[in-house]
Design an enzyme around this catalytic site. Structure first.
Site, PDB file in Angstrom:
ATOM      1  N   ASP A 118       0.956  -1.193   0.080  1.00  0.00           N
ATOM      2  CA  ASP A 118      -0.138  -0.088  -0.002  1.00  0.00           C
ATOM      3  C   ASP A 118       0.778   1.332   0.159  1.00  0.00           C
ATOM      4  O   ASP A 118       2.085   1.219   0.497  1.00  0.00           O
ATOM      5  CB  ASP A 118      -0.931   0.050   1.207  1.00  0.00           C
ATOM      6  CG  ASP A 118      -0.130   0.069   2.566  1.00  0.00           C
ATOM      7  OD1 ASP A 118       0.753  -0.852   2.809  1.00  0.00           O
ATOM      8  OD2 ASP A 118      -0.631   0.698   3.291  1.00  0.00           O
ATOM      9  N   GLU A 183      -0.112  -0.855   5.837  1.00  0.00           N
ATOM     10  CA  GLU A 183       1.015  -0.677   6.670  1.00  0.00           C
ATOM     11  C   GLU A 183       0.843   1.132   6.706  1.00  0.00           C
ATOM     12  O   GLU A 183       1.107   1.465   8.052  1.00  0.00           O
ATOM     13  CB  GLU A 183       2.638  -1.061   6.043  1.00  0.00           C
ATOM     14  CG  GLU A 183       3.616  -0.455   6.870  1.00  0.00           C
ATOM     15  CD  GLU A 183       4.140   0.718   6.720  1.00  0.00           C
ATOM     16  OE1 GLU A 183       5.058   0.962   7.652  1.00  0.00           O
ATOM     17  OE2 GLU A 183       3.801   1.651   6.017  1.00  0.00           O
ATOM     18  N   HIS A 244     -22.117  31.759   7.534  1.00  0.00           N
ATOM     19  CA  HIS A 244     -21.379  32.811   6.798  1.00  0.00           C
ATOM     20  C   HIS A 244     -20.469  33.643   8.089  1.00  0.00           C
ATOM     21  O   HIS A 244     -21.267  34.253   9.018  1.00  0.00           O
ATOM     22  CB  HIS A 244     -22.490  33.839   6.606  1.00  0.00           C
ATOM     23  CG  HIS A 244     -21.955  34.706   5.422  1.00  0.00           C
ATOM     24  ND1 HIS A 244     -21.323  35.880   5.875  1.00  0.00           N
ATOM     25  CD2 HIS A 244     -22.497  35.039   4.114  1.00  0.00           C
ATOM     26  CE1 HIS A 244     -21.151  36.685   4.904  1.00  0.00           C
ATOM     27  NE2 HIS A 244     -21.963  36.173   4.026  1.00  0.00           N
ATOM     28  N   THR A 346     -15.385  32.302   2.777  1.00  0.00           N
ATOM     29  CA  THR A 346     -15.409  32.952   3.927  1.00  0.00           C
ATOM     30  C   THR A 346     -16.323  32.170   5.152  1.00  0.00           C
ATOM     31  O   THR A 346     -16.890  33.038   6.015  1.00  0.00           O
ATOM     32  CB  THR A 346     -15.976  34.453   3.849  1.00  0.00           C
ATOM     33  OG1 THR A 346     -17.257  34.482   3.253  1.00  0.00           O
ATOM     34  CG2 THR A 346     -15.041  35.090   3.015  1.00  0.00           C
TER      35      THR A 346
HETATM   36  C1  LIG Z   1       9.151   3.496   7.595  1.00  0.00           C
HETATM   37  C2  LIG Z   1       7.954   3.218   6.967  1.00  0.00           C
HETATM   38  N1  LIG Z   1       8.320   3.230   5.459  1.00  0.00           N
HETATM   39  C3  LIG Z   1       6.875   4.096   6.857  1.00  0.00           C
HETATM   40  O1  LIG Z   1       6.859   5.100   6.180  1.00  0.00           O
HETATM   41  N2  LIG Z   1       5.900   3.941   7.853  1.00  0.00           N
HETATM   42  C4  LIG Z   1       4.957   4.790   8.024  1.00  0.00           C
HETATM   43  C5  LIG Z   1       3.858   3.879   9.121  1.00  0.00           C
HETATM   44  C6  LIG Z   1       2.697   4.595   9.745  1.00  0.00           C
HETATM   45  C7  LIG Z   1       3.082   5.169  10.973  1.00  0.00           C
HETATM   46  N3  LIG Z   1       2.016   5.854  11.411  1.00  0.00           N
HETATM   47  C8  LIG Z   1       1.142   5.424  10.427  1.00  0.00           C
HETATM   48  N4  LIG Z   1       1.760   4.816   9.496  1.00  0.00           N
HETATM   49  C9  LIG Z   1       5.286   5.958   9.144  1.00  0.00           C
HETATM   50  O2  LIG Z   1       6.217   6.179   9.597  1.00  0.00           O
HETATM   51  O3  LIG Z   1       4.659   7.065   8.857  1.00  0.00           O
END
Ligand SMILES: C[C@H](N)C(=O)N[C@@H](Cc1c[nH]cn1)C(=O)O
Length: 494
Positions: A118, A183, A244, A346
């Site tokens: 992902d 992840e 508004h 606004t």
């Molecule tokens: C280190 C890894 N490639 C990465 O970027 N992980 C993310 C994972 C994450 C942390 N909080 C939510 N997702 C990160 O470190 O931001």
């Protein structure tokens, strides 16, 4: 056996391994274009786990990973890990987790490679020079969202196994894969899956290898620690609909004013976290750590130039590395519901939700941090005597991870890096988070190593993310060499 013949036998084995490696490395060089094409196919899929509209793409991405491993003859499963509950209360299916196995020889070590496919969101209009989902080679750099984080490293591992197969060489170890698709949003559902498969999929795993991070400089590195992350939503709600500002401004207490007010109490301008209890929980920097940081080659000016800031919070190497790797920090990421388009609307937004996170280090505990942050923000908010309401939720609570660099896995890593790059690696930590690393360690009890192949300037999560051809291809060779080095670890010494 005559003891005098032992060194000779070892020499013969070592020469055999060197020539085997040379053949495998040549194979990787010869198939470089195919490997780049494989990356192009994966990058083209907008597998953004944070955008539920992209969930069909994410499902397709997982299918594609499974298909590739199946075609290689692996024993592959797409594991259903259930559903994700959205803030609205709605549920949607989580992307399945791909597990695969190559070899089951009980006399060999079994290595499990973890990675994710992902990605973080990316739009051309964010300031990308090229379409983020169309892999573009500029001067040997392969630009595209998810190249470095983490599609190319996952492919490099797959191609390492493929090289052994193509040359009809036995894999020196059994290799398992665990590839997930959540992840970037905290690995939802994966903890439970690991727990459920502890005595099945993980029962014969000896070691876990993760390549989801980057080097510190041009020198290859091995990573022995990551920060955790506690991610919060702070929602302030007031009027029943947007108003508004000319008609109602000055007569209602605005949710956005409340929100900005409380956000401003999280961290001082010089970076001191103001939430009681957070700094007190941090383990002090030991003399040994200080010395390790001191010995690392790290160009502060280069780092400053790369980030494009006029000055950094710290000017010396040790302070910079320590604050990047092993002290907590608060980052404010965005405000949902706030006006953010171009133009001059606004409006007074009726409901705004701030997104911020606090990176975690030893000895912080996400459960304690959740309470500290919630209690603190509620008390700050109460002092404002606002008629609006504040709701604080922690949506990710990932712990930090730390490894023992004396473990033979790290010796094997050093040897593999020496073979491929002919240098000794830096031993570094990672400021980012691999949410599942600590769960692997705590639930399975297996030793973990992080072996990055990302470049220090890959721009993970940023505009113009890339992976160089050099890192991608030499990285594949590194994984080939590493499998061979792990096979040499004496089973009784660990
Ligand atoms: C280190 C890894 N490639 C990465 O970027 N992980 C993310 C994972 C994450 C942390 N909080 C939510 N997702 C990160 O470190 O931001």
């Amino acid at each position: 056996m005559n003891l005098q013949t032992v060194p000779f036998i070892l020499l013969v084995i070592s020469c055999g391994q060197a020539s085997q490696y040379t053949e495998l490395a040549q194979y990787v060089d010869d198939h470089q274009e195919e490997h780049v094409e494989a990356l192009r196919e994966w990058v083209a899929i907008e597998s953004d786990s944070s955008n539920i509209l992209r969930r069909p793409d994410l499902h397709r991405m997982m299918e594609l990973v499974a298909e590739k491993l199946r075609l290689m003859g692996g024993t592959v499963q797409l594991v259903d890990i259930g559903e994700q509950e959205l803030p609205s209360g709605q549920t949607i299916a989580l992307p399945k987790v791909v597990t695969a196995q190559f070899g089951s020889d009980p006399s060999k070590h079994t290595v499990c490679v973890y990675g994710h496919v992902d990605v973080q969101p990316a739009k051309l209009e964010d300031g990308w020079a090229t379409n983020p989902y169309n892999l573009t080679d500029i001067n040997g750099n392969l630009y595209g969202r998810g190249t470095s984080d983490n599609k190319a490293p996952v492919l490099a591992w797959i191609h390492a196994v493929q090289a052994y197969q193509a040359l009809s060489m036995d894999l020196p170890v059994n290799v398992k894969f665990l590839i997930e698709g959540m992840e970037e949003t905290g690995s939802n559902g994966l903890d439970a899956m690991i727990l459920a498969q502890r005595d099945t999929f993980f029962s014969d795993v000896d070691y876990i290898v993760i390549s989801d991070c980057g080097w510190l400089s041009r020198r290859p590195a091995l990573t022995y620690g990551t920060r955790g992350n506690c991610y919060f939503f702070a929602e302030v709600e007031g009027p029943k609909q947007d108003l508004h500002s000319g008609v109602y401004g000055g007569t209602v207490i605005e949710p956005m004013t409340d929100l900005i007010g409380i956000l401003d109490t999280l961290i001082s301008p010089s970076g001191k976290i103001l939430i009681p209890g957070i700094r007190e929980a941090v383990a002090p920097l030991s003399d040994e750590e200080w010395r390790m940081y001191q010995d690392i080659e790290f160009d502060v000016d280069n780092y400053k130039n790369k980030t494009g800031v006029s000055h950094l919070m710290y000017n010396n190497k040790v302070d910079l590395l320590a604050h990047r790797w092993r002290y907590p920090t608060v980052s404010i990421h965005g405000i949902e519901g706030a006006f953010s388009d171009s133009g001059t609307k606004t409006v007074i937004p009726a409901k705004v939700t701030a997104k911020f996170s606090i990176r975690q280090v030893p000895d912080m505990d996400p459960a304690a941090v959740k309470k500290q942050v919630t209690d603190y923000l509620q008390s700050v908010f109460a002092k404002r005597k606002s008629p609006n309401t504040l709701k604080v939720t922690m949506v990710i609570g990932a712990k930090p991870w730390l490894a023992d660099t004396k473990h033979p896995l790290y010796e094997a890593g050093k040897a593999a890096i020496k073979r491929v790059f002919n240098v000794d690696p830096d031993l570094i930590r990672e400021g980012g988070t691999i949410p599942i690393a600590r769960t692997f360690q705590d639930v399975t009890g297996k030793s973990i190593i992080m072996m990055p192949i990302g470049g220090f300037d890959d721009g993970m999560h940023s505009q113009n993310e890339k992976m160089s051809r050099y890192n991608y291809i030499e990285g594949t060779k590194l994984f080939i060499a590493y499998l061979n080095e792990v096979a040499q670890i004496n089973k009784t010494s660990v």
